[in-house]
Motif scaffolding. Structure first.
Motif: not given
Length: 244
Positions: A177-181
């Motif tokens: 997902a784009p919000d992955v760390t």
């Protein structure tokens, strides 16, 4: 006798209506190729699956055939034999599920190899610029036979859908997902490298003909990781053996 010499011999007996190759059901029966080694059986299954992928929408385009040639490393001088096999597989009345199940059986211990096969089928499906409904249904069915669930299939499919820019979504390629760390990004990248690196594929016994697929998969993984890292202001750490 090499694999491609055996193919030539089978084609000869088929054209004469004699021997094992006297019937399409026999010529594409993977079990008949197993005495020649798993590579031979696997290669014949891939030819059959790819041919049936190309004909899934009712029309076989030259671009789809050329895409197959690009994906599978064909020895010099063997193109004619492969083209003949490809044409015969399109005529074969056996269902594609027969070949898909045999491919899974041959590489049940290597899901990454099965994913490479699905990648190849997607590349053939998108060769003419659009995935038709019948082609998508075919791909879903093969994916299910290979043991991938619906979520995994959607993830693999998204890796082959182009953005308006003409590129693939780098997050989709890595299954993130784009919000992955940043840490999750690095961990996922290392896992994918471990699964799909060509050296790992060789150790798993993947046929030489599919090394081009393994390399292409690694290239897309490296490109996606590099794009995300650079967009985040990071310098991606790629080992020399992993760089493209």
């Amino acid at each position: 006798m090499s694999l491609w010499q055996k193919i030539a011999a089978f084609l000869g007996s088929f054209s004469e209506g004699t021997g094992l190759a006297g019937g399409l059901a026999s010529i594409f029966d993977v079990d008949n190729w197993l005495p020649g080694g798993r590579d031979a059986a696997f290669t014949m299954s891939i030819v059959a699956l790819s041919a049936k992928m190309a004909v899934a929408d009712g029309v076989v385009s030259r671009r789809e055939v050329k895409t197959f040639h690009k994906l599978v490393d064909i020895p010099e001088g063997a193109d004619k034999h492969l083209d003949n096999f490809f044409a015969l597989a399109q005529q074969d009345t056996a269902g594609f599920d027969t070949y898909a199940r045999k491919v899974r059986r041959l590489f049940a211990d290597s899901p990454a190899t099965l994913e490479h096969v699905l990648d190849a089928l997607f590349e053939i499906a998108t060769a003419d610029g659009i995935v038709h409904g019948d082609e998508m249904a075919y791909l879903e069915a093969v994916s299910e036979i290979f043991g991938f669930d619906a979520v995994r299939f959607e993830q693999i499919a998204s890796q082959h859908v182009l953005l308006p820019t003409g590129n693939r979504d780098p997050y989709a390629v890595l299954g993130l997902a784009p919000d992955v760390t940043d840490e999750e990004l690095r961990r996922s990248y290392r896992r994918l490298v471990a699964e799909h690196h060509p050296d790992r594929m060789v150790a798993k016994g993947v046929p030489e003909e599919l090394m081009g697929l393994a390399s292409a998969k690694m290239a897309s993984i490296n490109t996606a990781y590099r794009e995300i890292s650079q967009a985040r202001g990071r310098i991606p750490a790629l080992a020399s053996s992993e760089a493209t």
